[in-house]
Design an enzyme around this catalytic site. Sequence first.
Site, short mmCIF file in Angstrom:
data_model
loop_
_atom_site.label_atom_id
_atom_site.label_comp_id
_atom_site.label_asym_id
_atom_site.label_seq_id
_atom_site.Cartn_x
_atom_site.Cartn_y
_atom_site.Cartn_z
CG ASP A 10 35.19 16.70 6.81
OD1 ASP A 10 35.65 17.26 7.76
OD2 ASP A 10 35.23 15.61 6.56
CB SER A 11 39.87 16.75 6.65
OG SER A 11 39.14 15.90 7.43
CE1 TYR A 42 42.58 18.96 5.80
CE2 TYR A 42 41.06 20.62 6.98
CZ TYR A 42 41.78 20.23 5.58
OH TYR A 42 41.53 20.73 4.54
N GLY A 43 43.14 16.23 12.05
CA GLY A 43 43.25 16.10 13.48
C GLY A 43 44.56 15.85 13.98
CB CYS A 73 35.96 19.62 9.58
SG CYS A 73 37.47 19.03 10.24
CB THR A 75 39.71 18.80 12.98
OG1 THR A 75 39.27 17.53 13.44
CG2 THR A 75 41.27 19.00 13.31
CD GLU A 152 38.04 9.72 4.90
OE1 GLU A 152 38.63 9.55 3.85
OE2 GLU A 152 37.25 10.94 5.22
CB CYS A 184 34.99 13.80 14.60
SG CYS A 184 35.73 13.46 13.02
CB THR A 185 31.59 15.74 10.23
OG1 THR A 185 32.94 16.04 9.64
CG2 THR A 185 31.13 16.98 11.05
CG HIS A 186 35.31 11.21 9.32
ND1 HIS A 186 35.55 12.81 9.10
CD2 HIS A 186 35.85 10.49 8.22
CE1 HIS A 186 36.37 12.62 8.03
NE2 HIS A 186 36.45 11.43 7.43
N1 DGL Z 1 35.65 15.31 9.91
C1 DGL Z 1 36.81 15.89 10.60
C2 DGL Z 1 36.36 16.32 12.11
O1 DGL Z 1 35.18 16.53 12.12
C3 DGL Z 1 37.69 14.82 10.63
C4 DGL Z 1 38.95 14.97 11.13
C5 DGL Z 1 40.29 14.74 10.47
O2 DGL Z 1 40.53 15.14 9.42
O3 DGL Z 1 41.21 14.47 11.26
O4 DGL Z 1 37.06 16.56 12.66
#
Ligand code: DGL
Length: 272
Positions: A10-11, A42-43, A73, A75, A152, A184-186
């Site tokens: 993931d990011s 990343y988004g 992730c 994104t 985060e 989004c996994t967050h």
């Molecule tokens: N966990 C990422 C997702 O599922 C986070 C996105 C990001 O880094 O912006 O999209």
Amino acid sequence: MDKRPIGIFDSGLGGLTCVREIMKIMPGEDVIYFGDTGRVPYGTRSREMIIKYVEQDIRFLESFDIKAIIIACGTASSAALPWIAEGKTAKIMGVVEPAAKMAVKATRNKKIGVLGTSATVKYGKYVENIKSLCPDAEIIQKACPMFVPIVENGYTESPVAEIIAKEYLSEVKAAGVDTLILGCTHYPLLRKVIGDIMGEGVTLIDSGAAAANCAHEFLKAEGLLKGEGEACEKGRYRYFVSDEVEDFSQLGGVFLERPIDESVQKIDIEKY
Ligand code: DGL
């Protein structure tokens, strides 16, 4: 039976929501996790940049002898998975298809909401996947760019999270969705705040958990599980990050709902 580990990335920390589910449903599997904490988020980046990052993340995981990769992730699954080069040695899975499937199964009024990063919403892969399974579904998407920094930084149950979530969710709630994809996994870390705003009648779909369940089905069907049942030895976990190790170890425990006792190693992802 295949004793090789599963690679997950993931990011940042979000993909740990997928690892948490793997620990629950496939406790025997070994996992190598990479969190690109030095380049999160990343988004908000261009597709070219996201593809470059994802290619590097996959090359890093492929430097181990792994049997499958989960792009945990939303994104990266939306902006890069359909475009990454062929010829990867491991089976690569994302979160979009599994979460869309789960949402279609869960909805009763065919009104589905999708929350994601700006890139996830822009590339519309959740919409595409839901439509292919349920053409008359009504889908409402909402980009929630502030959610990743809130998570985060550990502000998941703060007043600031509530205020921002209320703002982001107002249209989705007004649309009367009965199912909401946390694309989004967050975002599962904000489940309590989101759930309170949306109300009890709305099913929240955890995209990381959906991907873990889908990976389980795939590995089982292909005879690639390390082993199952009581006799199976416990899985081993290795974590890698591209920035501070301490921050990851500390906050990662919140995502996993158990402390990270294993070693966390910092790597230079630009070398891959
Ligand atoms: N966990 C990422 C997702 O599922 C986070 C996105 C990001 O880094 O912006 O999209």
